[in-house]
Structure formats: structure tokens, C-alpha cells
Enzyme design. Structure first.
Site, short mmCIF file in Angstrom:
data_model
loop_
_atom_site.label_atom_id
_atom_site.label_comp_id
_atom_site.label_asym_id
_atom_site.label_seq_id
_atom_site.Cartn_x
_atom_site.Cartn_y
_atom_site.Cartn_z
N LEU A 43 0.83 -1.21 0.00
CA LEU A 43 0.00 0.00 0.00
C LEU A 43 0.86 1.26 0.00
CD1 LEU A 43 -2.99 -1.03 2.23
CD2 LEU A 43 -2.97 -0.53 -0.21
N ALA A 44 1.94 1.27 0.79
CA ALA A 44 2.76 2.48 0.84
C ALA A 44 3.52 2.67 -0.48
CB ALA A 44 3.73 2.41 2.01
N SER A 284 -8.97 -11.08 12.76
CA SER A 284 -8.98 -9.62 12.84
C SER A 284 -9.54 -9.07 14.15
CB SER A 284 -9.82 -9.07 11.69
OG SER A 284 -10.09 -7.72 11.91
N ARG A 330 -4.37 -3.02 21.64
CA ARG A 330 -3.79 -4.36 21.48
C ARG A 330 -2.79 -4.73 22.56
NH1 ARG A 330 -3.03 -4.20 14.91
NH2 ARG A 330 -5.28 -4.31 14.56
N HIS A 401 3.00 -9.39 15.28
CA HIS A 401 2.13 -8.97 14.19
C HIS A 401 2.63 -7.75 13.42
CE1 HIS A 401 -1.64 -8.07 12.16
NE2 HIS A 401 -1.66 -6.87 12.71
N GLU A 425 5.12 0.73 6.90
CA GLU A 425 5.59 0.03 8.10
C GLU A 425 7.11 0.06 8.24
OE1 GLU A 425 3.61 -3.76 8.67
OE2 GLU A 425 4.87 -4.24 10.41
#
Ligand SMILES: Cc1cc2nc3c(=O)[nH]c(=O)nc-3n(C[C@H](O)[C@H](O)[C@H](O)COP(=O)(O)OP(=O)(O)OC[C@H]3O[C@@H](n4cnc5c(N)ncnc54)[C@H](O)[C@@H]3O)c2cc1C
Length: 637
Positions: A43-44, A284, A330, A401, A425
Site C-alpha cells: 500500500l505504501a 482480525s 492491542r 504482528h 511500516e
């Protein structure tokens, strides 16, 4: 080295607009004179390459998969955040900014986070225009659901396949530019080194994964969008190919690595089933909208879940955190699950599991609604475990993750090597010590569609890079370096497989630098990792040759880099004598077992600089200041 963030001052709500105005521009006719390398097509990287191509630059885009469509971003399930406030439930740019700074436990740069929240709204418009099929509610507006760390619903989603749909959007935009000749795509190419000339990033060295040819590619700027390094743990939710090689080799060329110990353990994954498992599967976080998490109250209670009455169940997140309940962030949900299992209340054969129970939601909303929301996740779970979540609760356990650490970048997303930009990321930027769910897709697309198109132009207009030859001494030296590593791996001719080393390394990092860390464990890991690395170089066996498609060789190079990175993670974790977000040092906790920050001494970004083989890296600190969201003990009670 002094780290200058270039974060604008002045009222935060205007700072990005002002900054954009202050950035230098390159006129449309001149853009085609510049070559930009983008490594990564997730995506990036996909968003960046498409946007830079659309602007008129000559772009070369690289990925190691056979198609940009297979980047790991495709695995993203739950959704993408944006402050649209479609639900009229009190969301705003400021609230998303606030939640993200707080969620990251006050270890992120405020100006970056504000900008992220601001451009989040543009991302949704852009993706809708591309045809991304976001879920809609009955009135036709885009639907939202909730993710951890927020009391509003701001997560846009396409069933449990949001990453896939977003990536298809970016991929179409990229393909359009490839068709127009603005972007040249290089699939199955792995970046093995960065070429730095006169202190500027001027190219990369790649290995063609089909035939092993080492190639040089020169450019005026290099963009790395190569994803995260959670596979350092061996078992993770990441695709098996995810690796740190590009950013690690850039680190070895002088780019500083920030907060390597900030890694995320996701609370809802299918528990490990056996010693020889090579991959973990995420369920998810969106399931926590409708799933209730519980364990039996009595340690060792082995009754099947359906036979445990309500009075014998502990919905421990709802009990401990009544305001946020099952939607705590999380880091908190993961530690709480571990605490229950450590106390003997874990479920399943191994005792390393807690229940995520959809029964109440099915009763309230009907099976069809639950299937519409999570059908593909439920199917995936059933295929892997043989259990049907419509009938019995899922068993979940935390797993590694996501990585908040990454190459240090300034507000312009430029690393400490001029001309080297890092997106998605792969950089350390916006999430501090804990990323909130659904914020990684937001950040990757913000970086690629809305930030790099402005900042790269400013760099080119200011630095005015001169032409350099592909046989410049630095390029030759980088080729020699990449070739030597490949040869060394093939020639080791030892007795152990790459995977066996990776599994052993991963276990050390998981045990001593995973969900919780302490001084003794980190010191132990810091003595075990170099010893294992030494054995790796002497005793690894890489089958096959360089001049062929050789995934064993690819893996070996990546694991070699994971060894070095794992050591840096432990060093960073040892140095940070506080707990914050995902970095939980057992010595530093509140009486209730929550992370205890030390703002007086550790309110900084820890950026590490490579000093050469067998020399300790140097630490530089970028102090963090908070003018808007004042650091406080995070509370989700
Ligand atoms: C199972 C799962 C579910 C997730 N769900 C969500 C979610 O619902 N919402 C959310 O916000 N986030 C989610 N995330 C996190 C999110 O998916 C990632 O953080 C994000 O997609 C990373 O995007 P990226 O573009 O930075 O990197 P990636 O998508 O990993 O792309 C990396 C690219 O770099 C290339 N590359 C890497 N190294 C090299 C090299 N040396 N040479 C050449 N090319 C290279 C690869 O080929 C690839 O094209 C999830 C993560 C996982 C694991």
C-alpha cells in the site's frame, strides 16, 4: 549526530498546510528529468509509485513477489481508520489525533500524528474514487466499525478483506502509470544494498530472483516502502516473505534505526498448534466488536465452553476495563490474555488460549449479519482448526504482528541519509510504542498518496542531485558487498537448514524480547544471539546455486539480517528502562500490572547508528514534546 525532525511549529491544525506551502516545487516539465526508485509495491510503495508517476517523475518500482498485487498488504483484514465522523458519534480529526498519540503511549511525534489524522479523510475519498468497495450501511453511506483504543466507530472496511481491496485500488493506479510508461515495474527483484554517493542515496543494488543476476539501478532519490520486520520472531502473522533486508542494509549504510524494540503483539490470533508450525494466522481485531472475550473463572477448568455457565466465566476485559471493554488497545488486550493463561485459566490443549465468543452477537443480530461482517474470517478459522465459530467460541492467543520501529524519518519522511525516504511500516513514524488497529493502512496510504508526492519534490529542488554513473566506485563497492554475502551463504556448506536457525532465533526473541521483557532475559538474549549467529555463518546449509530461482538462498540472506536486527532490538529494549505500549519491561509496572512510563527520562525516540562490524551501535535521542495531548497514565478503565 543531531536529529532534526523538521516538524513545523505553530498551530498544529495548520502546520501541514503551511509546511506544504513552504516546500519547494518542481515544475511539471522538469519532473520528467528526475528518476525515483521506489522499493516496495504494497500500500505504501504502490501508492507512492503511482502518485509519483502521475506527477510526471520517472519511477522504477521493485518488489520481490511476482506481482505488486501480492505485497503483504493484501493480507490486511479489519479496516482502515479515518476521521469522517459518518456515524455522528463524536469523532473528529482532533479525536483521531488524540487517540493515536495516547494509544502509542506518548512516544510519537505530535505533528506527524496530527497530519496523519488530517489526511485520513482524503484517503477514503481517494479510495472510493478508485472503486474500492467499502461496506455501506442501509442509507448508502460508508459503514464504520470500531477498533481498539477508540470509543467511536471510525474504521472503514470491506468485509475482512480491506487490505486486498485497497491494494487492488493502488495496483490499478500503479498499472495505469506502468501502461503510460511513467513507472517501470521490476517484480522478483530483491534490493540487497543501498548506493550512497557524496552522502546522498543514489541507487540500489538488486538480485534478480529468477537468475541471480546482481544489478545496479541509479536514481535521484530512493524510496523504501518495504514493510515491517515481525518475522524476526519466526512465528508471526506476516506473510512468510516479509523481511527487514532493505531497511537493514540501509541502516548499515548510515540510516538510523528508530525504536527497534517497539513491536506489536496482536491479541487475536489462532493459537500455536505445534512445534513445526511455520506461520500464525490473525483473526482480525474487528471481531472484538461483536466477540466477547472470556476464560473460565476456575484455573484448570477443562469443561467444553458450552458446559461452562455464565456464573463460571470471567469476561476479564469487560471486568477490568469497563469503559473500553473488549476494545482496549492491542498491547493491553495481549498482556491481559497472557496474564490469564499464566494464572492457569487458559483454554485449549496447550492452555495458551482464551475464548472469543460470538454467541451473544449471533443471538442479538442473527447469524446472517455476523456472516456478512466476518464470514471470510470465520471460514478461515474453521478450515484451520476444524471448529465452527458459529457454534463454539474461537480460541485465540497473542502473536507477533506489526513493528512500530523502523528507519528514523523526519517530518518529510526522509531518513538520515539525504535522498532516502522511508514509508509505511518500514519507517518508525506515527504509532509510538503501540499502533492502534486499522491505523497501519491509514499510515501507509497517507505516506504514499499524500505526503511523499510533496516532500520528494522539495528534496530534489533543494538538493539538485547531479548525474552519477552506474559504475561509480560506491556502486561497484555495493555490488561487491551483495555478491560477497551471497557467496558466503552458498559456500558455508554446513549441516543446519536456514529455517532451523530462524526458528531458534525467533524463540529467543519471543521469550526474552516479546510480550514482556526484563533485564536478565535481555542480557541472556544478547549473549545467545551472537553465538547463534556465529554458528549460522559456519553451519548453515543453503542448497542450490545463485544462478537460479533459489528461495533457500533468499531466506538465508533475510535470516542473516534478522540476526543483527534481533540484537539491536534487545539492546534497545535493555536501554529503555521503562514500560510503554508494546514495550513491557516487567521491572516497570503499576501495582495493577499496567505499563509504567518514565517521561522524565525516556520521552524520546531512540535512534541507533551503525558503527561497523562487532562495534556497538551509537544511540542518538530525538526528544519528544507534547503541546496538545499531555502525557498521562493511559487509562481505559
Ligand atoms: C494478517 C494481517 C492483517 C492486518 N490487518 C490490518 C488491518 O486490518 N488494518 C490495518 O491498518 N493494518 C493491518 N495490518 C497491518 C498492515 O497490513 C501492514 O502494516 C501494511 O499493509 C504494510 O504495508 P507496507 O506497504 O508498508 O508494506 P508491505 O505491504 O509489506 O509491502 C512491502 C513491499 O516491499 C517489497 N519488498 C520488501 N523487501 C524488499 C526487498 N529487499 N527488495 C525488493 N522489494 C522488497 C515487497 O515485495 C512488497 O512489495 C495487518 C497485518 C497483518 C499481518
Amino acid at each position: 549526530m543531531q536529529l532534526i525532525s523538521h516538524a513545523p511549529t505553530g498551530p498544529i491544525e495548520h502546520s501541514w498546510d503551511k509546511h506544504k506551502f513552504d516546500l519547494k516545487l518542481i515544475n511539471p516539465a522538469n519532473k520528467r528529468k528526475y528518476n525515483i526508485i521506489v522499493v516496495g509495491s504494497g500500500l505504501a510503495g504502490g501508492a507512492a509509485a503511482a502518485s509519483l508517476g502521475e506527477l510526471g517523475y520517472n519511477v522504477q518500482c521493485f518488489c520481490f513477489q511476482d506481482s505488486p498485487r501480492r505485497a503483504h498488504s493484501i493480507a490486511a483484514q479489519g479496516g482502515i481508520n479515518a476521521a469522517k465522523n459518518y456515524h455522528n458519534d463524536g469523532d473528529s480529526i482532533y479525536r483521531l489525533f488524540y487517540d493515536t498519540v495516547k494509544g502509542g503511549d506518548f512516544r510519537a511525534r505530535e505533528a506527524n500524528v496530527y497530519r496523519l489524522a488530517q489526511v485520513s479523510v482524503n484517503i477514503i475519498d481517494q479510495c472510493v474514487a478508485q472503486g474500492v468497495p467499502f461496506a455501506r450501511e442501509y442509507g448508502g453511506l460508508l459503514d464504520n466499525r470500531s477498533f481498539g483504543g477508540a470509543q467511536v466507530s471510525r474504521t472503514f472496511y470491506a468485509r475482512g478483506q480491506t487490505g486486498q481491496q485497497l491494494l487492488l485500488g493502488a495496483y490499478q493506479a500503479l498499472e495505469r502509470q506502468i501502461g503510460l510508461g511513467a513507472v517501470v515495474m521490476h517484480p522478483r527483484m530483491e534490493m540487497l544494498d543501498l548506493i550512497v554517493i557524496d552522502g546522498q542515496a543514489r541507487g540500489i543494488v538488486t538480485r534478480n530472483l529468477y537468475d541471480g543476476e546482481i544489478e545496479v539501478h541509479m536514481a535521484d532519490a530512493v524510496v523504501l516502502a518495504t514493510g515491517g520486520y515481525a518475522n524476526v520472531f519466526y512465528l508471526s502473522t506476516n506473510a512468510k516473505g516479509c523481511n527487514a533486508t532493505a531497511i537493514w542494509r540501509a541502516y548499515r549504510r548510515g540510516a538510523l534505526f528508530a525504536n527497534p524494540c517497539f513491536t506489536q503483539i496482536h491479541p487475536t490470533c489462532i493459537p500455536v498448534a505445534g512445534e513445526y508450525q511455520s506461520k500464525l494466522t490473525l483473526m482480525s481485531e474487528s471481531l472484538r466488536n461483536d466477540g466477547r472475550i472470556w476464560v473460565p473463572k476456575q484455573p484448570g477448568d477443562k469443561r467444553p465452553p458450552g458446559s461452562i455457565p455464565e456464573s463460571d466465566r470471567d469476561y476479564y476485559l469487560e471486568r477490568r476495563y469497563p469503559s473500553f471493554g473488549n476494545l482496549v488497545p492491542r498491547d493491553i488486550a495481549s498482556r491481559a490474555a497472557k496474564a490469564e493463561c499464566d494464572a492457569g485459566r487458559g483454554v485449549g490443549e496447550t492452555g495458551l488460549g482464551v475464548y472469543l465468543d460470538l454467541a451473544d452477537a449471533i443471538h442479538r443480530l442473527g447469524k446472517n449479519t455476523i456472516a456478512e461482517r466476518y464470514g471470510n474470517l470465520i471460514e478461515m478459522y474453521e478450515r484451520i482448526t476444524g471448529e465452527n465459530p458459529y457454534e463454539v467460541p474461537m480460541r485465540i492467543y497473542p502473536a507477533s504482528h506489526y513493528t512500530m520501529g523502523g528507519l528514523w524519518v523526519d517530518y518529510n519522511l526522509m531518513s538520515t541519509i539525504p535522498g532516502l525516504f522511508v514509508l509505511g511500516e518500514a519507517n518508525f513514524s506515527d504509532h509510538g510504542a503501540n499502533r492502534l488497529g486499522a491505523s497501519a493502512l491509514m499510515q501507509g496510504l497517507a505516506d504514499g498518496y499524500f505526503i511523499i508526492p510533496y516532500t520528494v519534490g522539495d528534496y530534489l529542488a533543494t538538493a539538485k542531485p547531479v548525474k552519477v554513473a552506474a559504475d561509480a566506485p560506491a556502486a561497484k563497492q555495493a555490488v561487491a558487498n551483495a555478491t560477497a554475502i551471497t557467496k558466503k551463504l552458498l559456500n558455508a556448506n554446513g549441516k543446519r537448514t536456514v529455517d532451523s536457525f530462524h526458528r531458534e532465533l525467533g524463540k529467543i526473541v519471543w521469550d526474552d524480547c516479546g510480550m514482556s521483557r526484563n533485564e536478565a532475559g535481555l542480557k541472556k538474549a544478547l549473549s545467545q544471539i551472537p553465538a547463534l549467529r556465529e554458528e549460522f555463518w559456519k553451519n548453515v546449509r543453503v542448497l542450490g546455486a545463485n544462478e537460479e530461482f533459489n528461495q533457500s538462498l533468499e531466506k538465508a540472506g533475510r535470516v542473516a539480517d534478522f540476526f543483527e536486527l534481533a540484537e539491536l532490538m534487545c539492546l534497545d529494549a535493555l536501554d529503555r528502562k521503562e514500560s510503554c505500549g508494546g514495550h513491557f519491561r516487567e521491572e516497570y509496572q503499576t501495582p495493577e500490572g499496567e505499563a509504567l512510563r518514565d517521561d522524565a527520562n525516556y520521552s524520546y525516540v531512540a535512534a541507533w547508528q551503525y558503527q561497523g562490524e562487532a562495534r556497538a551501535p551509537a544511540l542518538t535521542k530525538e526528544p519528544l514534546t507534547f503541546n496538545y495531548v499531555h502525557p498521562s497514565q493511559r487509562s481505559y478503565k
